[in-house]
Structure formats: structure tokens, C-alpha cells
Design a protein around this motif. Structure first.
Motif: not given
Length: 207
Positions: A121-123, A128-136, A171-182
Motif C-alpha cells: 500500500i505504501v509503495l 501515485l505521488s511520483r505520477m502526479f508530481g507530489t513526490f519525486d 528540508v528534513i522536516i517537510f521534504r526529506l522526512g516524509p520520503a524517509l518515513l515512506m
């Protein structure tokens, strides 16, 4: 008292909880952490099942079934997965929740399926996030892309250090944080699923 521990084997977790009970700490709630309440030191038997329920009515029937056999719910909810049961006294001839080892082994298969589904599910959400540009995801390879400040990497000296350190927190909190969490959620869930399935196969063969 709150404690954090990670167990891959239910038997080890049960033994630890019984040792805590003998010291006068009774399990009250289990989430990310173990929550204990002070109680009378007692050598009770604690056993763990793994079950999730779609509704509370089915869960109540499940609890009642074990209560009829002398087991009382110690901690757990209809969606928690792990269900903790306690029975007073260690001299009872029947100190197992299960009629045979095959039934006990099924706990690990259920847990494996849950964590494998969670990883998928997380994958799927990452894709989906990559497809819609919300996460690269490529930004992990090129972390400079996470930073907002224009011309940050052209700056030098104290000007660069102050700008970099200030933005690094963002960056750590708002951008890199969610990526590492996933990433770690997928990794942990997959490893936990594989390990649980291996234990299930081992317990099944030993039955």
C-alpha cells in the motif's frame, strides 16, 4: 511506565511480559510502546494471538470465546492485530491459547500477510505521488533538489553556512522526512513480513 521493545517471536514477547508481571508491572496498553501499570507481583500466564476484526461485535464474540476458557483480555482492540490474554496461575495443565501448534503458527502467517499488504500500500502511494508530481523519488539520489533557496550552492563562506543550516531543518522536516518515513515503512514492513512467514513455516514443520 512506558517501554519500547521489538520482538519477532511471540514466545519471547510472552516471556518478557510475564517477567514484567512478576516484577509488579501489568501490561495496560500496547501501541508503538508498551504501557504498564503497577500491580501486585504475580506469576500469571500471558499469551498472544494475532487477529483483526472488521467490527466490534465479532471482536466481542472472539473475546467471550477465550473468556469461557479462562483467558481474560489484557490489551488489544479489534483493529490492533496483537491480542494479549492473561490467565491466573502457572500450574494449569492447559496454558496455551491454541489446540495445536499448527493453530499457533497461523498467528505468524496472519502477521506476515498484514505487513506485506502494508508495504504494498505504501509503495503504491509512493508511485501515485511520483505520477502526479507530489513526490519525486529521484531527489533522494540528488538531495540538492530538496532545497528551495535560489543559488544556494553558489554561495560560499558564512553566507552559505547560515543559509544551508537554516534551510536544512525545513528540508528534513517537510521534504526529506516524509520520503524517509515512506522508505523505512516499506523496508520494515517487508522485512517483518518475510521474517514472520519464515517463523510460520518453521513452526508449521515442527508441529
Amino acid at each position: 511506565m512506558i517501554r519500547w521493545k521489538l520482538f519477532l517471536n511471540y514466545s519471547e514477547e510472552e516471556n518478557w511480559l510475564m517477567a514484567m508481571k512478576e516484577r509488579g508491572f501489568k501490561l495496560k496498553k500496547r501501541g508503538l510502546f508498551y504501557h504498564f501499570a503497577k500491580s501486585e507481583p504475580k506469576s500469571d500466564v500471558i499469551r498472544i494471538d494475532y487477529r483483526k476484526f472488521s467490527n466490534k461485535a465479532a471482536y466481542s464474540d472472539y473475546i467471550a470465546l477465550f473468556e469461557d476458557a479462562g483467558w481474560n483480555l489484557l490489551a488489544g482492540t479489534h483493529k490492533s492485530g496483537e491480542q494479549y490474554f492473561v490467565k491466573s496461575g502457572v500450574d494449569d495443565e492447559n496454558n496455551s491459547l491454541f489446540s495445536d501448534r499448527v493453530s499457533a503458527a497461523l498467528r505468524y502467517r496472519k502477521r506476515a500477510v498484514y505487513y506485506f499488504n502494508l508495504a504494498c500500500i505504501v509503495l503504491f502511494l509512493v508511485i501515485l505521488s511520483r505520477m502526479f508530481g507530489t513526490f519525486d523519488a529521484t531527489n533522494i539520489i540528488n538531495p540538492k533538489e530538496f532545497f528551495y533557496t535560489p543559488n544556494l550552492w553558489e554561495k560560499t563562506g558564512s553566507d552559505f553556512r547560515s543559509s544551508f543550516l537554516f534551510e536544512l531543518i525545513v528540508v528534513i522536516i517537510f521534504r526529506l522526512g516524509p520520503a524517509l518515513l515512506m522508505f523505512f515503512t516499506i523496508l520494515f514492513s517487508f522485512i517483518y513480513a518475510v521474517w514472520s512467514f519464515k517463523i510460520y513455516r518453521h513452526e508449521q514443520k515442527s508441529a
